[in-house]
Design a protein around this motif. Structure first.
Motif, PDB file in Angstrom:
ATOM      1  N   LEU A 323       0.858  -1.193   0.079  1.00 27.33           N
ATOM      2  CA  LEU A 323      -0.119  -0.078  -0.044  1.00 27.33           C
ATOM      3  C   LEU A 323       1.008   1.150   0.082  1.00 27.33           C
ATOM      4  O   LEU A 323       1.848   1.237   0.721  1.00 27.33           O
ATOM      5  CB  LEU A 323      -0.974   0.133   1.147  1.00 27.33           C
ATOM      6  N   PRO A 324       0.669   2.210  -0.922  1.00 29.43           N
ATOM      7  CA  PRO A 324       1.512   3.590  -0.793  1.00 29.43           C
ATOM      8  C   PRO A 324       1.568   4.087   0.446  1.00 29.43           C
ATOM      9  O   PRO A 324       0.638   4.007   1.115  1.00 29.43           O
ATOM     10  CB  PRO A 324       0.770   4.365  -1.994  1.00 29.43           C
ATOM     11  N   GLN A 325       3.083   4.540   0.762  1.00 27.98           N
ATOM     12  CA  GLN A 325       3.250   4.903   2.132  1.00 27.98           C
ATOM     13  C   GLN A 325       2.258   6.216   2.369  1.00 27.98           C
ATOM     14  O   GLN A 325       2.004   6.349   3.631  1.00 27.98           O
ATOM     15  CB  GLN A 325       4.501   5.314   2.311  1.00 27.98           C
ATOM     16  N   GLU A 326       2.003   6.892   1.377  1.00 28.22           N
ATOM     17  CA  GLU A 326       1.273   8.339   1.633  1.00 28.22           C
ATOM     18  C   GLU A 326      -0.146   7.877   2.108  1.00 28.22           C
ATOM     19  O   GLU A 326      -0.743   8.639   2.949  1.00 28.22           O
ATOM     20  CB  GLU A 326       0.961   9.283   0.466  1.00 28.22           C
ATOM     21  N   SER A 436      18.373  -3.611 -22.697  1.00 30.84           N
ATOM     22  CA  SER A 436      19.510  -3.939 -23.879  1.00 30.84           C
ATOM     23  C   SER A 436      20.766  -3.268 -23.572  1.00 30.84           C
ATOM     24  O   SER A 436      21.716  -3.722 -23.713  1.00 30.84           O
ATOM     25  CB  SER A 436      18.917  -3.161 -25.302  1.00 30.84           C
ATOM     26  N   LYS A 437      20.833  -2.565 -22.360  1.00 32.39           N
ATOM     27  CA  LYS A 437      22.019  -1.866 -21.801  1.00 32.39           C
ATOM     28  C   LYS A 437      22.678  -2.994 -20.951  1.00 32.39           C
ATOM     29  O   LYS A 437      23.654  -2.651 -20.170  1.00 32.39           O
ATOM     30  CB  LYS A 437      21.730  -0.427 -20.997  1.00 32.39           C
ATOM     31  N   GLY A 438      22.084  -3.908 -20.733  1.00 26.96           N
ATOM     32  CA  GLY A 438      22.495  -5.021 -19.698  1.00 26.96           C
ATOM     33  C   GLY A 438      22.344  -4.660 -18.087  1.00 26.96           C
ATOM     34  O   GLY A 438      22.788  -5.407 -17.608  1.00 26.96           O
ATOM     35  N   LYS A 439      21.346  -3.889 -17.983  1.00 26.73           N
ATOM     36  CA  LYS A 439      20.956  -3.577 -16.674  1.00 26.73           C
ATOM     37  C   LYS A 439      19.694  -4.230 -15.980  1.00 26.73           C
ATOM     38  O   LYS A 439      18.652  -4.333 -16.613  1.00 26.73           O
ATOM     39  CB  LYS A 439      20.877  -2.283 -16.365  1.00 26.73           C
ATOM     40  N   TYR A 440      19.626  -4.666 -14.866  1.00 28.57           N
ATOM     41  CA  TYR A 440      18.627  -5.360 -14.383  1.00 28.57           C
ATOM     42  C   TYR A 440      17.564  -4.370 -13.769  1.00 28.57           C
ATOM     43  O   TYR A 440      17.990  -3.584 -13.078  1.00 28.57           O
ATOM     44  CB  TYR A 440      19.007  -6.256 -13.047  1.00 28.57           C
ATOM     45  N   VAL A 441      16.276  -4.638 -13.832  1.00 25.94           N
ATOM     46  CA  VAL A 441      15.308  -3.788 -13.213  1.00 25.94           C
ATOM     47  C   VAL A 441      14.556  -4.842 -12.521  1.00 25.94           C
ATOM     48  O   VAL A 441      13.778  -5.770 -13.105  1.00 25.94           O
ATOM     49  CB  VAL A 441      14.356  -3.260 -14.441  1.00 25.94           C
ATOM     50  N   ALA A 442      13.956  -4.104 -11.305  1.00 23.54           N
ATOM     51  CA  ALA A 442      12.932  -4.992 -10.483  1.00 23.54           C
ATOM     52  C   ALA A 442      11.643  -4.067 -10.595  1.00 23.54           C
ATOM     53  O   ALA A 442      11.690  -3.016 -10.226  1.00 23.54           O
ATOM     54  CB  ALA A 442      13.350  -4.980  -9.093  1.00 23.54           C
ATOM     55  N   PRO A 443      10.528  -4.796 -11.228  1.00 16.20           N
ATOM     56  CA  PRO A 443       9.490  -3.965 -11.605  1.00 16.20           C
ATOM     57  C   PRO A 443       8.534  -3.792 -10.372  1.00 16.20           C
ATOM     58  O   PRO A 443       7.860  -2.421 -10.144  1.00 16.20           O
ATOM     59  CB  PRO A 443       8.758  -4.991 -12.614  1.00 16.20           C
ATOM     60  N   ALA A 444       8.368  -4.447  -9.222  1.00 14.56           N
ATOM     61  CA  ALA A 444       7.536  -4.434  -8.168  1.00 14.56           C
ATOM     62  C   ALA A 444       7.619  -2.902  -7.340  1.00 14.56           C
ATOM     63  O   ALA A 444       6.527  -2.076  -7.410  1.00 14.56           O
ATOM     64  CB  ALA A 444       7.655  -5.623  -7.029  1.00 14.56           C
ATOM     65  N   PRO A 445       8.770  -2.690  -7.109  1.00 15.42           N
ATOM     66  CA  PRO A 445       8.888  -1.225  -6.487  1.00 15.42           C
ATOM     67  C   PRO A 445       8.251  -0.150  -7.319  1.00 15.42           C
ATOM     68  O   PRO A 445       7.953   0.985  -7.011  1.00 15.42           O
ATOM     69  CB  PRO A 445      10.294  -0.907  -5.927  1.00 15.42           C
ATOM     70  N   ILE A 446       8.612  -0.007  -8.475  1.00 13.38           N
ATOM     71  CA  ILE A 446       8.286   1.164  -9.394  1.00 13.38           C
ATOM     72  C   ILE A 446       6.692   1.015  -9.523  1.00 13.38           C
ATOM     73  O   ILE A 446       6.077   2.040  -9.752  1.00 13.38           O
ATOM     74  CB  ILE A 446       8.933   0.888 -10.947  1.00 13.38           C
ATOM     75  N   GLU A 447       6.297  -0.228  -9.813  1.00 14.67           N
ATOM     76  CA  GLU A 447       4.632  -0.459  -9.548  1.00 14.67           C
ATOM     77  C   GLU A 447       4.095   0.248  -8.462  1.00 14.67           C
ATOM     78  O   GLU A 447       2.930   0.778  -8.488  1.00 14.67           O
ATOM     79  CB  GLU A 447       4.215  -1.659  -9.934  1.00 14.67           C
ATOM     80  N   ASN A 448       4.728   0.009  -7.349  1.00 14.95           N
ATOM     81  CA  ASN A 448       4.141   0.542  -6.122  1.00 14.95           C
ATOM     82  C   ASN A 448       4.145   2.084  -6.052  1.00 14.95           C
ATOM     83  O   ASN A 448       3.055   2.755  -5.652  1.00 14.95           O
ATOM     84  CB  ASN A 448       4.988   0.015  -4.975  1.00 14.95           C
ATOM     85  N   ILE A 450       4.081   3.973  -8.837  1.00 19.38           N
ATOM     86  CA  ILE A 450       2.764   4.667  -9.686  1.00 19.38           C
ATOM     87  C   ILE A 450       1.538   4.301  -8.993  1.00 19.38           C
ATOM     88  O   ILE A 450       0.647   5.071  -9.360  1.00 19.38           O
ATOM     89  CB  ILE A 450       3.234   3.613 -11.183  1.00 19.38           C
ATOM     90  N   GLY A 451       1.368   3.353  -8.534  1.00 22.24           N
ATOM     91  CA  GLY A 451       0.008   2.899  -7.871  1.00 22.24           C
ATOM     92  C   GLY A 451      -0.294   4.006  -6.774  1.00 22.24           C
ATOM     93  O   GLY A 451      -1.557   3.929  -6.454  1.00 22.24           O
ATOM     94  N   SER A 452       0.552   4.770  -6.388  1.00 23.49           N
ATOM     95  CA  SER A 452       0.335   5.878  -5.352  1.00 23.49           C
ATOM     96  C   SER A 452      -0.460   6.774  -5.664  1.00 23.49           C
ATOM     97  O   SER A 452      -1.094   7.577  -5.109  1.00 23.49           O
ATOM     98  CB  SER A 452       1.511   6.281  -4.578  1.00 23.49           C
ATOM     99  N   VAL A 498       2.997  12.308 -12.978  1.00 21.61           N
ATOM    100  CA  VAL A 498       3.045  10.867 -12.517  1.00 21.61           C
ATOM    101  C   VAL A 498       4.452  10.313 -12.842  1.00 21.61           C
ATOM    102  O   VAL A 498       5.224   9.871 -12.145  1.00 21.61           O
ATOM    103  CB  VAL A 498       2.064  10.037 -12.809  1.00 21.61           C
ATOM    104  N   LEU A 499       4.621  10.405 -14.180  1.00 22.00           N
ATOM    105  CA  LEU A 499       5.929   9.597 -14.759  1.00 22.00           C
ATOM    106  C   LEU A 499       6.980  10.399 -14.331  1.00 22.00           C
ATOM    107  O   LEU A 499       8.164  10.062 -13.860  1.00 22.00           O
ATOM    108  CB  LEU A 499       5.888   9.802 -16.457  1.00 22.00           C
ATOM    109  N   ASP A 500       6.975  11.941 -14.324  1.00 23.62           N
ATOM    110  CA  ASP A 500       8.230  12.689 -13.879  1.00 23.62           C
ATOM    111  C   ASP A 500       8.563  12.449 -12.542  1.00 23.62           C
ATOM    112  O   ASP A 500       9.702  12.311 -11.865  1.00 23.62           O
ATOM    113  CB  ASP A 500       7.835  14.150 -14.175  1.00 23.62           C
ATOM    114  N   ARG A 501       7.297  12.509 -11.573  1.00 24.58           N
ATOM    115  CA  ARG A 501       7.497  12.359 -10.283  1.00 24.58           C
ATOM    116  C   ARG A 501       8.398  10.618  -9.832  1.00 24.58           C
ATOM    117  O   ARG A 501       9.212  10.678  -9.100  1.00 24.58           O
ATOM    118  CB  ARG A 501       6.316  12.370  -9.351  1.00 24.58           C
ATOM    119  N   VAL A 502       7.901   9.949 -10.712  1.00 23.89           N
ATOM    120  CA  VAL A 502       8.332   8.600 -10.362  1.00 23.89           C
ATOM    121  C   VAL A 502       9.793   8.423 -10.960  1.00 23.89           C
ATOM    122  O   VAL A 502      10.692   7.817  -9.973  1.00 23.89           O
ATOM    123  CB  VAL A 502       7.541   7.470 -11.077  1.00 23.89           C
ATOM    124  N   ASN A 503      10.170   8.916 -12.063  1.00 24.43           N
ATOM    125  CA  ASN A 503      11.313   8.904 -12.631  1.00 24.43           C
ATOM    126  C   ASN A 503      12.484   9.611 -11.545  1.00 24.43           C
ATOM    127  O   ASN A 503      13.491   9.427 -11.548  1.00 24.43           O
ATOM    128  CB  ASN A 503      11.524   9.463 -13.702  1.00 24.43           C
TER     129      ASN A 503
END
Length: 561
Positions: A323-326, A436-448, A450-452, A498-503
């Motif tokens: 659940l989003p912290q806010e 493609s840059k060879g970097k790993y991304v964990a999606p769940a924290p980013i989704e959390n 966005i979902g706030s 939303v996109l700018d804030r998350v990034n």
């Protein structure tokens, strides 16, 4: 029958204990579609359970048969569960929102010998899809509010059957249920739990929640799910609590106000809807001003909780997804000490949870009594619980694969501990993907993150093989209403924010290239969500990834599918 020497060995022992110690006290309150609200006392529940157990014995099913239980939550769902156990059998619950393919698989894989069919209507559940896949020749018993009247009816059987007296109660080690996982990937697995899982989880949770016969619970999340089974069914039977049931979505606010629960568990989606509903009537800016006036603040906060039906809640729990912290902070300011809990079907939801007075933002909480946990070399959280499953039904290889040699369950979640043992979940081990840059991304924290934002109902971060990840978003009902009046330009501007804030909160390689607003809803019925409303990542990616390159070439921040 006299109370047993050990009244808490199994939930059946608990039922018999309350049958004689709280005989005429109300156990369950059930609203019906015709407006009736019926109370069932402990002795009435025990009588119906005993009578149905007599009937089940008369069917001469093979000993320890698997019996399916399908339907929305109701008093008779729990009675059927108890009757199955009293007759010496094993319960296989099915989510009422299942699609036909999955329901057919479970009925076949579990080798169900009989089906208890409960409250279904074919409109807000999957009955229309499930009905054609029920195996021909499978005996069916209809609970009250079931969609079929051409099969034996619970009430008729009860009226014409004597209560079972010759009881052979199970031991704590006997198999009680097979819980088919909600299946975020692939076919659901049948998680086997003994009777001891039910009572050990109830006993452990009591150390934190201190439930008593005076507590009230509202049952509305699927009883086929482990969380509702652990808190509501086990908690009520272990402690003699009262359960209220919700009738349907339209009546939920009234059902909640009728129950005025003292213990309330919900999932992030509902906590978010409560939050948005309050803000619609009393905007955040106005709340801030009113909450700054001490005397007024107390009155307003009490009024908000009363309108929600939560004024008597002493313990509020959230789980299933972050659940989003806010939102957590908003509820706590309101006076609701919202505690996050974490568990899985495989450990009967008995794992970790926040404890009153020991909450840390962003962290779930410590291990429950008797639970051991550690982080594996790959960052995976491993848990050994006193409520651990006995294995996956008919899947010994899969069972061995998910367990360590020293008996820890591989949760599949990446985690970390703080200095006093509180756990934080940072994503799924197998959900990591490489750009493609060879970097790993964990999606769940980013989704959390966005979902706030209230305009987003659900999201899926993906982008394996692309230069940067992107997010698919499903708009909330509130956002859809605003979209119709304000158009895409206004909503697009909000999504850009939303996109700018998350990034801003992400590492360079994690930053989202763009958001895609999907044009079809993600639901349990169409297979995009699990029955516990988690996204089915593989299904979503299979549906949308073929268009990813084309979207990337558009060079837009917000794309409308």
């Amino acid at each position: 029958m006299a109370a047993t020497k050990n009244p808490k060995t199994t939930l059946l022992h608990c039922l018999l204990h309350w049958e004689v110690t709280q005989t005429h006290r109300v156990y369950m309150t059930q609203p019906y579609a015709d407006g009736r609200v019926v109370d069932y006392t402990w002795v009435e529940v025990a009588s119906q359970v005993r009578r149905m157990a007599t009937h089940l014995r008369s069917l001469n099913l093979p000993p320890r048969s698997n019996i399916a239980l399908l339907g929305k939550n109701s008093a008779h769902w729990i009675m059927a569960d108890l009757a199955i156990w009293m007759a010496g059998h094993i319960t296989v619950p099915l989510y009422p929102a299942l699609n036909g393919d999955t329901a057919g698989y479970i009925l076949e894989h579990s080798e169900a010998k009989l089906l208890f069919l409960g409250k279904m209507d074919g409109k807000s559940d999957g009955w229309n899809e499930i009905a054609p896949v029920v195996p021909k020749g499978l005996p069916i018993i209809a609970l009250p509010m079931a969609p079929r009247d051409d099969v034996p009816q619970w009430e008729t059987i009860i009226a014409n059957t004597q209560p079972l007296q010759d009881l052979k109660l199970p031991s704590a080690d006997d198999l009680a249920t097979i819980l088919y996982t909600s299946g975020s990937t692939g076919r659901p697995k049948g998680v086997m739990h003994s009777h001891g899982s039910f009572t050990r989880s109830a006993e452990g949770l009591n150390r934190m929640l201190h439930l008593s016969a005076n507590d009230r619970l509202l049952s509305y999340l699927p009883l086929a799910h482990v969380a509702e089974r652990a808190l509501v069914e086990s908690g009520s039977l272990y402690n003699g609590c009262r359960i209220f049931f919700a009738d349907k979505l339209d009546t939920f606010p009234a059902d909640l106000r009728r129950a005025t629960p003292t213990i309330f568990f919900s999932v992030p989606r509902l906590w978010t809807k409560f939050y948005l509903g309050v803000n619609q009537k009393l905007p955040l800016a106005k709340q801030k001003k009113l909450f700054a006036i001490p005397f007024v603040s107390k009155i307003i906060k009490k009024k908000i909780l009363t309108q929600l039906g939560l004024q008597d809640v002493r313990v509020a729990l959230t789980g299933s997804a972050p659940l989003p912290q806010e939102l957590m902070n908003w509820y706590r300011k309101l006076g609701l000490d919202l505690l996050e809990v974490y568990g899985m079907s495989e450990n009967f939801a008995y794992s970790h949870g926040a404890q009153p007075g020991n909450v840390r933002d962003g962290w779930i909480g410590q291990a429950y009594a008797g639970v051991e946990s550690r982080i594996d070399n790959n960052g995976e959280l491993l848990v050994k619980s006193p409520c651990q499953m006995t294995g996956y039904y008919k899947m010994p290889e899969k069972t061995a694969e998910e367990m360590t040699e020293d008996g820890f369950f591989r949760t599949g979640d990446r985690g970390a501990f703080d200095e006093i043992g509180r756990v934080r979940i940072t994503g799924r081990v197998k959900e990591l993907f490489k750009t493609s840059k060879g970097k790993y991304v964990a999606p769940a924290p980013i989704e959390n993150r966005i979902g706030s934002h209230p305009v987003v109902e659900s999201s899926c971060v993906t982008g394996s093989g692309l230069a940067q990840p992107f997010a698919l978003v499903m708009l909330s009902p509130e956002a859809h209403q605003r979209l119709q009046s304000g158009g895409q330009a206004a909503m697009g501007g909000e999504l850009q924010i939303v996109l700018d804030r998350v990034n801003k909160e992400l590492e360079d390689h994690e930053q989202l290239d763009f958001l895609v607003v999907v044009n079809e809803p993600w639901t349990v019925e169409n297979g995009f969500l699990t029955p516990t409303l988690k996204i089915k990542r593989n299904i979503i990616e299979e549906r949308y990834m073929p268009q990813a390159e084309k979207w990337s070439e558009l060079k837009r921040a917000v794309i409308w599918q």
